[in-house]
Scaffold this motif. Structure first.
Motif, short mmCIF file in Angstrom:
data_model
loop_
_atom_site.label_atom_id
_atom_site.label_comp_id
_atom_site.label_asym_id
_atom_site.label_seq_id
_atom_site.Cartn_x
_atom_site.Cartn_y
_atom_site.Cartn_z
N ARG A 28 0.71 -1.22 0.17
CA ARG A 28 -0.11 0.13 0.14
C ARG A 28 0.68 1.39 -0.11
NH1 ARG A 28 -4.75 -1.37 4.42
NH2 ARG A 28 -5.67 -3.16 3.54
N HIS A 56 -1.17 4.35 -1.11
CA HIS A 56 -1.68 5.22 -0.19
C HIS A 56 -0.81 6.50 0.28
CE1 HIS A 56 -4.91 2.03 0.80
NE2 HIS A 56 -4.44 2.00 -0.49
N GLY A 62 -1.49 -3.62 4.81
CA GLY A 62 -2.41 -4.02 5.86
C GLY A 62 -2.44 -5.44 5.98
N HIS A 63 -1.03 -6.12 5.48
CA HIS A 63 -0.91 -7.72 5.57
C HIS A 63 0.48 -7.92 6.66
CE1 HIS A 63 -4.07 -8.36 2.91
NE2 HIS A 63 -3.77 -7.68 2.25
N ALA A 72 -0.83 0.52 9.86
CA ALA A 72 -1.73 0.05 9.63
C ALA A 72 -1.90 -1.29 10.49
CB ALA A 72 -2.00 0.10 8.27
N ARG A 111 -1.71 4.22 15.41
CA ARG A 111 -2.32 3.14 14.53
C ARG A 111 -3.29 4.06 13.59
NH1 ARG A 111 -5.61 -2.36 15.82
NH2 ARG A 111 -5.68 -3.16 13.65
N SER A 152 -6.62 4.40 10.85
CA SER A 152 -7.62 3.86 10.99
C SER A 152 -8.13 3.31 9.38
CB SER A 152 -8.95 4.69 11.29
OG SER A 152 -9.16 5.96 10.54
N ARG A 153 -9.27 2.98 9.09
CA ARG A 153 -9.49 2.71 7.71
C ARG A 153 -9.85 3.72 6.90
NH1 ARG A 153 -12.39 -3.32 7.54
NH2 ARG A 153 -10.69 -4.50 8.86
N ASP A 154 -10.17 4.96 7.59
CA ASP A 154 -10.70 6.22 6.90
C ASP A 154 -9.57 6.57 6.22
OD1 ASP A 154 -11.43 8.76 6.06
OD2 ASP A 154 -11.55 9.38 8.24
N PRO A 155 -9.76 6.66 4.56
CA PRO A 155 -8.77 7.04 3.80
C PRO A 155 -7.87 8.55 4.14
CG PRO A 155 -10.61 6.57 2.65
CD PRO A 155 -11.03 6.67 3.92
N SER A 168 -7.20 9.04 7.15
CA SER A 168 -6.47 9.03 8.48
C SER A 168 -5.07 9.26 8.29
CB SER A 168 -6.64 7.46 8.90
OG SER A 168 -6.01 7.13 9.92
#
Length: 372
Positions: A205, A208, A270-271, A291, A306, A308-311, A313
């Motif tokens: 990612r 991002h 995210g992995h 993440a 940390r 959040s999933r909010d773009p 963030s």
């Protein structure tokens, strides 16, 4: 005790550096065999005085590697085989069983449906489970990995959680290294640098992070690592108007100098099954955004922020950290206690104790007068 470590490759990466650090601290006679891509880490391991054997596998289906490994295990009179990463675990455990030697595996990168950055299939899982039975124990580097092993069907009694470790001294901040690294990559001494470390693959990612840079005027992004997504990331940076503010450092043998060059560290992946890079950044005194980082999540530690999933963030958190950086006058943060909790010496001690349980002293080849 004689231990043969089998690993898929020795290009720079988290599992590869873990092995290097572990070898320095294990009180055993260890050798290493890499199935492909000897890479820079092989040279570092050899420099420490450990023998590194090289096998060249053409693919995951190259069963000749099992025959070669079996011969190496028997001829070397090894007491134990320790495998690392998927390909090495599959072939190494089978070879150890055929050689009559117990095996232990470390699972470093078993993501949610991902192994070593690649999506898994039913066949891949079935092969993993079938060969897992040829070993004694699978070490999971985090509770997250242990849970995924159990979900795959590995019995809990055959899983031992031993977290990854770091040598904090290897990442200590050094202003001279900072200046030299910035000069090397053409980054101004007074530039504000956001950094990321890892394979340049879609799952990490970093796209991002490049997008977030468009929301943080004036900052420079330093990406350390290489991979199949490098060209697309470079193209994205130019399309979004930040091409002149993104530095691609490529793959490096050790990231200390480049961590010193950064002001804020970001792990957008995210992995992650462990998130070692976040701990390394903290050891360098960097504020970190992440993440996924199981050591911090499982302990409830708040040394890093940390996402959040909010773009929004990520850019919002970046702006907040850069504001804090300005308030501190650019000073580094103190190294948090969580870093010491994952000291590599603890990892080596735990792994050594596991070895002793699997191969008690009377059963070791070194105490016998004849070869296996």
């Amino acid at each position: 005790m004689r231990v043969l470590h089998v690993i898929t490759g020795l290009a720079p990466g988290g599992a590869e550096h873990q092995l290097r650090l572990l070898l320095r601290r294990l009180p055993h006679d260890c050798e290493v065999v890499t199935l492909s891509n000897p890479g820079a880490v092989a040279a570092a391991i050899r420099a420490d005085g450990t023998t590194v054997h090289e096998l060249t596998m053409s693919s995951n289906r190259d069963v000749s590697a099992v025959v070669k490994l079996r011969r190496l295990i028997r001829d070397g009179r090894f007491d134990l085989v320790h495998t690392h990463l998927y390909r090495a675990c599959v072939h190494g455990r089978v070879a150890a069983r055929l050689a009559g030697v117990p095996a232990v595996a470390t699972e470093h990168s078993l993501g949610d449906g991902v192994i070593e950055g690649r999506r898994t299939s039913t066949a891949v899982r079935a092969l993993y489970l079938a060969t897992e039975r040829a070993g004694r124990v699978t070490i999971a580097v985090s509770g997250t990995v242990a849970a995924r092993l159990r979900a795959w069907g590995v019995p809990a009694r055959r899983i031992s959680v031993i977290p990854n470790g770091i040598d904090a001294a290897e990442f200590r901040y050094d202003p001279l290294r900072r200046a030299a690294a910035r000069a090397r990559y053409g980054i101004a001494p007074d530039a504000v640098v956001v950094g990321g470390v890892g394979r340049l693959e879609p799952g990490k990612r970093f796209d991002h992070l490049i997008w977030a840079l468009t929301q943080v005027p004036g900052a420079t992004l330093l990406l350390v690592g290489d991979g199949s997504a490098r060209r697309s990331l470079r193209d994205q940076a130019h399309r979004q108007g930040v091409g002149g503010r993104v530095v691609f450092a490529g793959s490096v043998g050790h990231v200390r100098d480049l961590l010193c060059a950064m002001d804020v560290f970001v792990s957008p992946s995210g992995h992650e099954t462990f998130g070692l890079a976040v701990l390394e950044a903290l050891a360098c005194g960097l504020p970190a955004l992440y993440a996924v980082c199981p050591p911090l999540e499982e302990s409830g530690d708040e040394s890093a922020r940390r996402l959040s999933r909010d773009p929004e963030s990520l850019p919002r958190a970046l702006r907040a950290e850069l504001a804090g950086l300005a308030e501190r006058g650019g000073a580094r943060r103190p190294v948090p206690a969580i870093v010491g909790r994952y000291d590599i010496a603890r990892l080596a001690e735990s792994v050594g104790c596991l070895y002793d349980r699997i191969v008690p002293a009377p059963e070791r080849a070194e105490s016998k007068g004849t070869p296996r």
